[in-house]
Design a protein around this motif. Structure first.
Motif, short mmCIF file in Angstrom:
data_model
loop_
_atom_site.label_atom_id
_atom_site.label_comp_id
_atom_site.label_asym_id
_atom_site.label_seq_id
_atom_site.Cartn_x
_atom_site.Cartn_y
_atom_site.Cartn_z
N ILE A 538 0.87 -1.18 0.00
CA ILE A 538 0.00 0.00 0.00
C ILE A 538 0.90 1.22 0.00
O ILE A 538 1.49 1.59 1.01
N ASN A 592 -4.91 0.96 -4.75
CA ASN A 592 -3.69 1.66 -4.35
C ASN A 592 -2.63 1.64 -5.43
O ASN A 592 -1.81 2.54 -5.53
N TYR A 625 -11.14 5.80 0.10
CA TYR A 625 -10.43 4.59 0.48
C TYR A 625 -9.73 4.85 1.80
O TYR A 625 -8.80 5.62 1.89
N LEU A 627 -7.54 3.99 4.95
CA LEU A 627 -6.44 3.10 5.28
C LEU A 627 -6.33 2.80 6.77
O LEU A 627 -5.41 2.15 7.20
#
Length: 728
Positions: A538, A592, A625, A627
């Motif tokens: 990532i 990602n 998104y 994380l």
């Protein structure tokens, strides 16, 4: 009925014996309240295996028959017996298996699946014992046990291969190789007459074995398997049944139709390298799109235990690394494009690739609002598919398959690709039929006649098995497909990924600017195999182990192993939730690898606001998104907002669910459906032997007869001593 509460009740009664009526009533109410939390004797008689300790075999259907397992509605019950070796299994008689549940180790199941399937004598169920010590990436089942296990057929997906009909299939006829999947037992494709469950925890396996050691002449260890499936017979029968329940609904107060089964499917993922330069309204030029494919799904007869580290992980990791390399380089404006496609559902007669080809020929692939420009069949320049790569220890072992009849027409393009990939001339296999692969569907689109020539599309299948060698992964499509990827193979995968990225970059921009990050590819391999170093895959984010734990929890991982099973298709599927768990994780990694960070947007609520105009997540629009939390995050949480150019497309059969003739299996599309089922349960208990049970029954009958005699005698005495006078 409540033995755990007897002491409490006795204590309460002592206190209430000499109290006033009001206090007595209150305490009696307290007693009744307390009884609600007590454990019933019935429940104390059973040991219920935790849901995480086993996986049940489920029922599936195609156009002609059913496969898989089901128990009766009330569950199957039998005495628990063990067979640890082939000799012990051969020694079981019909009397031994009658009214019994047999438990066998995974190695014996792998060797004797056909025999176990045909066991006579009224067997009530089968347990396959496969402890977590064997379910680890340090354990190569085939290498360490010497036993191969594949639950697929010897020639997977042959019914709908490009070579069906007069061409003889993928594994027979002219230019065919031997059975590609030599370890195939077809165990997941058989119709089992009894329920089967895979027990995967050492503690529960010990409990099962310990139970049989407590047996005596008066009682034996028994087990109940309750895994009832709602569907039956075939896809046609199962899909038609709700019509009959509609009559019941009309005659009763039941307003909702019963649901018995539904088409299997999930979502395929598509990312295009030139999405920015070629927005939705762009008209593509002929032969301007290169497709690079990899599969996303596998299967086992035990739905929740369908890993695929040997079959899928290397190819997915390579394709992710290629996508990242292309996204990191200049897109250019040459009018050409590269589409990275993760195909889902192809383990079941090519569900995903059939849908892609159907949409290609119907001019329906992409092109919706917020998606890249539309792609149709005329736009396809060439196809490169990544097959099994788990044994690729050097580039010299790489084989590039292409169909012989197609090669004669498009050999210049195929030869150019082979040269660009740096392969030796003997790596190209152009005199054999293609192995089972998604590419076959692109060569023979639905609706084409059996005798029609295959489509002249330059197509290469890259695999680690050479001419006439067959699959080198001996655990293909099985619960044991947990083969680790050796470091030497990872290095070769990095070389392959770099060469594919260079080929794609040259096609895209006439330059070789795209370069693969070797460390990132290794991180992808580790991540897809449940390793904590997934955080390195990532980019630009502080990913913690707690975040990874949530990822694996959300994907229903098994000891960090990600399942790749395709369930019944749901239209509400989103790419970041539900369905195939490997697809979920791949979506996170692809997001990602290719997404663009939206500057200045760090809150979930602000990122979601960018979607308001079209109100969709799956159409390649800017999506949030997060994380720091996989699911359930508040709108104020901080994270990264990514503008995505990847698209999630339905991977489900194009057949209308009401067109029963098409579901009969005579057409060109997959007809696999999956049954609805209730939560499965496995319960262990001690049961009296038949002789002891008969003795109990006879004793009860004797007590009943004595009681009747006593009552009748007492009645006769009362009538004699106190005669009833009748009024005149």
């Amino acid at each position: 009925l409540y033995p755990s509460c007897l002491k409490f009740i006795n204590r309460v009664l002592k206190k209430t014996m000499f109290t006033r009526n009001g206090a007595l009533v209150l305490l009696l109410v307290a007693v009744l309240f307390r009884l609600g939390s007590c454990e019933r004797l019935r429940d104390r008689s059973y040991y219920k295996l935790p849901q995480a300790a086993f996986s049940a075999c489920v029922r599936r259907f195609n156009g002609t028959h059913q496969a898989g397992c089901s128990s009766s509605l009330g569950g199957n019950v039998g005495r628990l017996i063990f067979a640890d070796t082939a000799a012990e299994l051969d020694g079981l008689s019909r009397d031994d298996t009658a009214d019994a549940v047999l438990a066998v180790p995974a190695e014996l199941f792998a060797l004797q699946a056909a025999k176990l399937h045909g066991l006579p004598g009224g067997l009530q169920g089968l347990l396959v014992l496969y402890s977590e010590s064997e379910r680890d990436f340090t354990f190569d089942f085939a290498a360490k046990t010497g036993v191969n296990i594949s639950e697929d057929s010897a020639c997977p997906n042959d019914r709908l291969s490009a070579y069906r009909g007069s061409r003889g299939g993928s594994c027979s006829g002219p230019q065919a190789s031997p059975a590609w999947n030599a370890a195939g037992t077809s165990a997941a494709l058989l119709d089992w007459s009894f329920p089967v469950a895979l027990v995967t925890k050492s503690e529960q396996i010990f409990t099962l074995k310990n139970c049989t050691q407590r047996e005596s002449s008066l009682r034996h260890c028994a087990i109940e398997l309750r895994t009832p499936m709602h569907g039956a017979a075939s896809s046609v029968t199962c899909l038609r049944r709700p019509q009959y329940t509609s009559l019941i609904s009309a005659l009763t107060s039941i307003s909702q139709l019963m649901h018995f089964c539904g088409p299997m499917g999930d979502l395929s993922l598509v990312w295009t390298a030139s999405s920015t330069a070629m927005p939705t309204n762009t008209v593509r030029a002929p032969a301007s799109v290169m497709l690079i494919l990899a599969r996303l799904d596998s299967f086992s007869m035990f739905a929740s235990n369908s890993p695929a580290s040997g079959t899928l992980t290397p190819a997915i990791a390579v394709l992710l690394a290629v996508a990242n390399a292309l996204a990191s380089s200049s897109n250019g404006t040459t009018g050409r494009d590269v589409a990275i496609v993760f195909v889902n559902g192809d383990s079941w007669d090519y569900i995903g690739s059939q849908r892609l080809v159907h949409d290609l020929h119907g001019n329906q692939l992409l092109g919706e609002s917020g998606q890249p420009a539309r792609i149709n069949a005329s736009h396809v320049h060439s196809i490169i598919e990544l097959g099994e790569l788990s044994n690729l220890e050097s580039m010299d072992q790489l084989a590039a398959y292409t169909d012989p009849s197609v090669y004669r027409v498009v050999n210049s393009t195929v030869d150019s690709h082979v040269k660009s990939l740096g392969l030796k001339s003997d790596a190209l296999i152009s005199d054999r039929k293609l192995p089972p692969a998604s590419t076959q569907t692109f060569l023979r689109p639905p609706g084409s006649k059996e005798s029609a020539p295959l489509q002249p599309v330059p197509a290469l299948l890259l695999t680690d098995h050479k001419r006439d060698q067959g699959f080198r992964n001996r655990n293909y499509n099985s619960f044991a497909d947990l083969r680790p990827t050796p470091s030497g193979v990872v290095q070769t995968l990095a070389t392959l990924a770099d060469r594919i990225a260079t080929l794609a970059s040259q096609f895209l921009t006439n330059s070789s600017a795209a370069k693969v990050d070797d460390n990132l590819l290794k991180a992808y391999v580790d991540c897809l195999q449940g390793d904590a170093t997934c955080q390195h895959a990532i980019s630009g984010a502080n990913v913690t182990k707690s975040w990874l734990d949530k990822v694996y929890a959300a994907t229903n991982s098994i000891n960090g192993l990600i399942g790749a099973y395709v369930y019944e298709y749901q239209s509400r599927f989103l790419p970041n939730q539900g369905g195939n768990h490997l697809r979920y994780l791949t979506y996170l990694l692809l997001s990602n690898a290719t997404g663009d960070i939206v500057p200045g947007v760090t809150k979930r609520s602000d990122c979601l606001a960018l979607n308001t105009a079209n109100d969709t997540v799956s159409a390649g629009l800017p999506v949030f998104y997060d994380l720091t939390s996989v699911s359930g995050a508040s709108n104020n949480v901080s994270g990264v907002c990514l503008r995505l150019s990847l698209t999630a497309l339905p991977a489900v059969s194009p057949i209308d669910s009401s067109d029963y003739n098409a579901w009969s299996g005579s057409g060109d599309f997959s007809t696999w459906t999956e049954s609805q089922w209730e939560t499965p349960t496995v319960r262990l208990f001690m049961r009296p032997t038949r002789s002891w049970g008969a003795a109990h029954l006879l004793f009860g009958v004797a007590v009943l007869l004595l009681s009747l005699q006593f009552v009748l005698g007492a009645k006769h005495g009362l009538e004699a001593n106190f005669p009833v006078s009748v009024a005149p």
